[in-house]
Scaffold this active site. Sequence first.
Site, PDB file in Angstrom:
ATOM      1  N   VAL A 185       0.838  -1.205   0.000  1.00  0.00           N
ATOM      2  CA  VAL A 185       0.000   0.000   0.000  1.00  0.00           C
ATOM      3  C   VAL A 185       0.871   1.253   0.000  1.00  0.00           C
ATOM      4  CG1 VAL A 185      -1.763   1.303   1.248  1.00  0.00           C
ATOM      5  CG2 VAL A 185      -1.923  -1.186   1.103  1.00  0.00           C
ATOM      6  N   ASP A 186       1.892   1.271   0.838  1.00  0.00           N
ATOM      7  CA  ASP A 186       2.812   2.413   0.838  1.00  0.00           C
ATOM      8  C   ASP A 186       3.423   2.620  -0.546  1.00  0.00           C
ATOM      9  OD1 ASP A 186       2.628   3.426   3.401  1.00  0.00           O
ATOM     10  OD2 ASP A 186       4.239   2.189   4.204  1.00  0.00           O
ATOM     11  N   MET A 187       3.845   1.528  -1.175  1.00  0.00           N
ATOM     12  CA  MET A 187       4.554   1.657  -2.443  1.00  0.00           C
ATOM     13  C   MET A 187       3.626   2.066  -3.578  1.00  0.00           C
ATOM     14  SD  MET A 187       7.362  -1.399  -2.037  1.00  0.00           S
ATOM     15  CE  MET A 187       8.454  -0.820  -3.329  1.00  0.00           C
TER      16      MET A 187
END
Length: 380
Positions: free
Chosen positions: A175-177
């Site tokens: 999700v961060d990436m």
Amino acid sequence: MTDTQTPTSPASLTGIRVVDLTRVLGGPYCTQILADHGAEVLKIEPPAGDETRGWGPPFIGDTAAYFMGVNRSKKGLVADLSTESGQLFLRELLSQADVLIENFKPGTLEKWGLGKDALQEAFPHLIHCCISGFGADGPLGGLPGYDACAQALCGLMSVNGEKGGAPTRVGLPVVDMVTGLNAAIAVLLALNERRSSGLGQYLDISLFDCAVSLLHPHAPNYFANGKVPGLTGNAHPNIAPYESFPTASGELFLAVGNNRQFATLCTVLKRPDIAEDPRFIDNAQRLGHRQLLHETLCAVLAEHEAAELANVLMKAGVPASPVNNVAQLLAHPHTSHRQMVVEQGSYRAINTPIKLSRTPAQFRSPPPGFGEHNQEYGIK
């Protein structure tokens, strides 16, 4: 980017200045993409530093490998933006910047008199990209967001894990990436639009939205049939065979997407009769008899070596792969051929997957030391 490359040719984002107030992963991943392609990225850390500098071991010198993986090609500055002098310095930078990217908790910049409305009034040309957990308003607005929590909240964990087991976090901060990727796309869209309007704009990128956007094909399936998706392990909800199988040496993943590929698979395995079985004659039948198909293929594949068979299948047009670990992947000859590892002196990291023919990404500098470029930019 290899150890023989230096930034000698024009880059796609040459002349673009980015003020980077982000930390941890989503924002730094975004700004590394921009830096790899020539933007001047000024990473401004607070006096305590980006906390990922301490997210080890392993460490490279006194800096965690985690930080080193997403902060190359940037200039490193340290400034206390909570002070009047720090805010004045930031305003001076923004007057000459094209893009501001930040992932402060909503309300932080407003507290300093640098909220989105104030910034747009003072710097109408500025593209302001805000990365947050949930956005600034709504039922969850303003709350902090974290990758694993977003995976849990937004349904990703509910479809990841072995059938009969427990929901499981995807084994990397997906999700961060993907939030970093979407932020980079948003910045490029806004830069392109500014060419005609001359104006910047505010970009609202949240982990929540980006996590929800990943729910394919599970959300479309739910919209169509009303059935709540569940855990299927490595099996695909719409296609069979599309999962991993044990072999005599390691796991083999098959991603058979059509009847021709399935027939070819069975021919390579010297079992054309499997493809002719009415229970496996098309994808709908294979899905209806998924367990029997899995057991049938397991019995045949037990006589094969995963890596060797995968090579034969791929050359025959059947998507297949051994299930590699990280070391095996990094040692794979195609990883080297695609230049997917950056090696420059003692620095070694994953390269950008974005490959442009005339203006390729280039290694510019290793991740900066803490406050390394303060003097260059007038910070004492």
